[in-house]
Design an enzyme around this catalytic site. Structure first.
Site, PDB file in Angstrom:
ATOM      1  CE  LYS A  15      -6.030  16.176 -30.246  1.00  0.00           C
ATOM      2  NZ  LYS A  15      -7.154  17.294 -30.566  1.00  0.00           N
TER       3      LYS A  15
ATOM      4  CB  VAL B 230     -13.820  18.672 -22.628  1.00  0.00           C
ATOM      5  CG1 VAL B 230     -12.656  17.992 -22.958  1.00  0.00           C
ATOM      6  CG2 VAL B 230     -14.155  19.816 -23.468  1.00  0.00           C
TER       7      VAL B 230
END
Length: 644
Positions: free
Chosen positions: A421, A467
């Site tokens: 990121k 997730v």
């Protein structure tokens, strides 16, 4: 109906039950004599006229001998519904004594009108009928028939693998109340069509038909030594058959070859990724750790805790755990202490913030670490987006503080855990991590005494906020699975693999290195959710299948979230000696110029000037393009200072 008959019998007092059982045994004596006559003569003896009295003498002998023998052997003290093998052995011994006496009277001495062979036939019949009556009592009154009915209603499963692990698993599940094994599947075509312990062995190609004919809902993978390639092929095949898949651990995790139902677990995250892990280079693993003092910041986090586990396995002399959360520090310290098992490594738990230079200085002065792994960071994108001031203080200034303290105390190697990121970020978290990288790059150039390096990788599956645990929980709750965008893709790696690669990358550092881990191909999150649903034996609920089980709900991108992540700012990665580790070349400001900007950043943070901070990040971090609503959603006015 069986319950309605059984309950009154079970409610009777013990003396009444004994009378009932004694009466049953007496009736069996009469019945078996009558049957013995039929087997001897080939016709039924009429229960009237002169022919009635001949067998009655045999009946009398049977009753006189059998009932006292049964009483002496404790037949009527046993609780039949709980009786087992010991009770049947008692029946066998008592009937053996009875056979000897009854045959002596009827066969050896003889009675007028009674065929001598009745003395041999009737005891065998009595043994069979008395034993059967005890088994029936256990089955009926003990509730075994109810267990059988429950077994019929259990989920039906196939075991993939008719080898040793599969056989042990089938034996362990013989009396399971969770699932019922209805057969095996195996790759060996020589076994197809054969029967193993009463269960048929089928071909894997027959799975779609077996799902329908045997009503199979789950396949249990019981081949611990299966290669990753073949494992991926099997999982894809089962995914198409819409069955739930559970697996045994790797062969090295099975204790002493004994398999039980408790060993079964959901598919590993590796299975969901379908990636082949690369074995670590043990020379690189031990270079900066073995017999050295190692310090890990953020030791209680997802990455930090796994780093500690991997480090401990390589044998440092001292492992210093720095963590600001008391609970997280306690958890990892207790876990690692149990793993030590008499090893010489000293564990040092330290409650501290990486933003506290004085505290970090005291710790490093006391323990003099050779290697520091800096994993402390705020990493959840939406939370950092709504708390930008704290996020930057921790991720950028906290990293700089830890690095400067390490430099001042002569730490040889300082490794920053970074993120994909940080590449052309759209959020505060990514920008703060890239600025932390830049600070280390500049320090490495100006102060070569400490080798500063950074290891950049994507999402780790199984970490907090990952997730996979979230999707598993949503599937278990019946859905829906929430997904922010149907086209979202991410790079994924398991926590143990990422931690090992971080250690190996740090061992290759020369100073100022930005290492990038080979994360394989990016994974489309929608495909991952679909795979997890189908491998749970369920179907996706959508417009094409309104009667499906689990719906995938699109919720929209969160603040600062990107559709696609990158690992490199430039396109010039260089290979290293490790096939999964590359070295990037990233531009940065020289230390004097960067230090001036960092001081300005600190002033803006002290003023809680979010807009000014944002503008400075845009100036410093290459490619930083915040979303329009990134900061605006985090600040409203001075009354919300706690959120910024």
């Amino acid at each position: 109906m069986l319950n309605r008959i059984a309950l009154p019998i079970l409610a009777m007092p013990r003396p009444a039950k004994r009378v009932v059982v004694l009466s049953v045994d007496a009736a069996l004596c009469v019945l078996t004599v009558w049957l013995a006559y039929y087997l001897r003569l080939g016709e039924w003896v009429k229960l009237s006229g002169d022919s009635f009295w001949q067998p009655m003498s045999a009946v009398g002998v049977s009753l006189v001998l059998a009932l006292p023998i049964f009483i002496v052997n404790g037949f009527y003290r046993a609780i039949f519904r709980y009786s087992g093998l010991a009770a049947l052995m008692t029946v066998l011994k008592a009937c053996a004594v009875y056979t000897l006496l009854f045959a002596t009277v009827i066969t050896a001495f003889g009675i007028d009108g009674v065929p001598r062979t009745v003395g041999l036939i009737q005891p065998l019949l009595l043994l069979f009928t008395v034993g059967a009556s005890r088994l029936m009592a256990r089955f009926w009154l003990g509730g075994l028939y109810r267990n059988q009915l429950r077994m019929i209603a259990l989920p039906r499963v196939l075991i993939y693998g008719a080898g040793n692990a599969g056989r042990q698993l089938a034996a362990a599940m013989a009396n399971s109340h969770e699932m019922r094994v209805v057969g095996f599947m195996d790759d060996d075509d020589r076994l197809h069509g054969h029967v193993l312990n009463g269960l048929s062995i089928y071909s894997p190609a027959d799975l779609p038909g077996l799902v329908s004919s045997l009503q199979v809902s789950t396949v249990l993978l019981a081949i611990p030594s299966l290669s990753r390639h073949r494992r991926n092929e099997l999982i894809a095949q089962m995914q198409r058959a819409h069955v739930q898949v559970r697996t045994l651990p790797a062969v090295t995790e099975l204790a002493q070859g004994v398999v039980s139902t408790s060993d079964l677990r959901e598919l590993d995250i590796d299975d969901l990724l379908g990636r082949e892990p690369v074995s670590p280079n043990h020379i690189l693993l031990g270079k900066n750790i073995t017999d050295k003092v190692v310090l890990v910041t953020g030791a209680g986090g997802s990455i930090g805790s796994e780093l500690c586990r991997q480090i401990l396995a390589v044998g440092p002399s001292t492992l210093v755990l720095v963590e600001q959360s008391e609970f997280a520090l306690y958890e990892i310290q207790q876990e690692l202490q149990e793993r030590l098992d008499g090893d010489a490594t000293l564990l040092v738990p330290v409650l501290a913030s990486v933003r506290d230079a004085q505290r970090l200085g005291e710790v490093m002065a006391d323990w003099k670490p050779d290697t520091v792994y800096h994993a402390a960071a705020y990493k959840h994108v939406p939370l950092v987006e709504h708390n930008p001031i704290e996020g930057i203080r921790n991720n950028t200034l906290g990293t700089l503080t830890a690095a400067q303290v390490a430099l001042a105390h002569g730490v040889a190697d300082f490794v920053l855990i970074s993120t994909d990121k940080a590449v052309r970020p759209t959020n505060i978290m990514g920008a703060s991590k890239r600025l932390a990288e830049m600070a280390l790059q500049a320090l490495a150039e100006s102060a070569p005494r400490t080798r500063f390096s950074m290891v950049r990788f994507g999402n780790v599956l199984g970490s907090s906020g990952s997730v996979v645990p979230k999707f598993r929980r949503q599937i278990r709750d019946g859905g829906p699975i929430t997904l922010t965008h149907p086209d979202m893709t991410r790079y994924f790696m398991t926590i143990p693999e990422a931690a090992q690669l971080v250690i190996q990358a740090g061992a290759m550092a020369k100073g100022g290195d930005v290492f990038v881990l080979d994360m394989g191909d990016p994974v489309k999150i929608h495909d991952l959710a679909t795979r997890m649903i189908e491998l749970s034996g369920l179907c996706i609920k959508d417009a094409n299948n309104p009667d499906g089980d689990i719906e995938i709900e699109i919720t929209g991108l969160r603040p600062g979230e990107k559709l696609f992540e990158e690992l490199l700012i430039g396109n010039n990665p260089r290979p290293t000696s490790h096939p999964r580790i590359m070295k990037a070349h990233e531009e940065f400001l020289a230390w004097p110029a960067l230090l001036e900007k960092l001081r300005l950043l600190e002033d803006l943070l002290d003023q809680r000037n979010v807009e000014g901070t944002k503008q400075l990040l845009i100036e410093l971090v290459s490619g930083y393009a915040p979303q329009d609503n990134t900061i605006e959603t985090a600040i409203v006015d001075s009354r919300l200072r706690y959120s910024v």
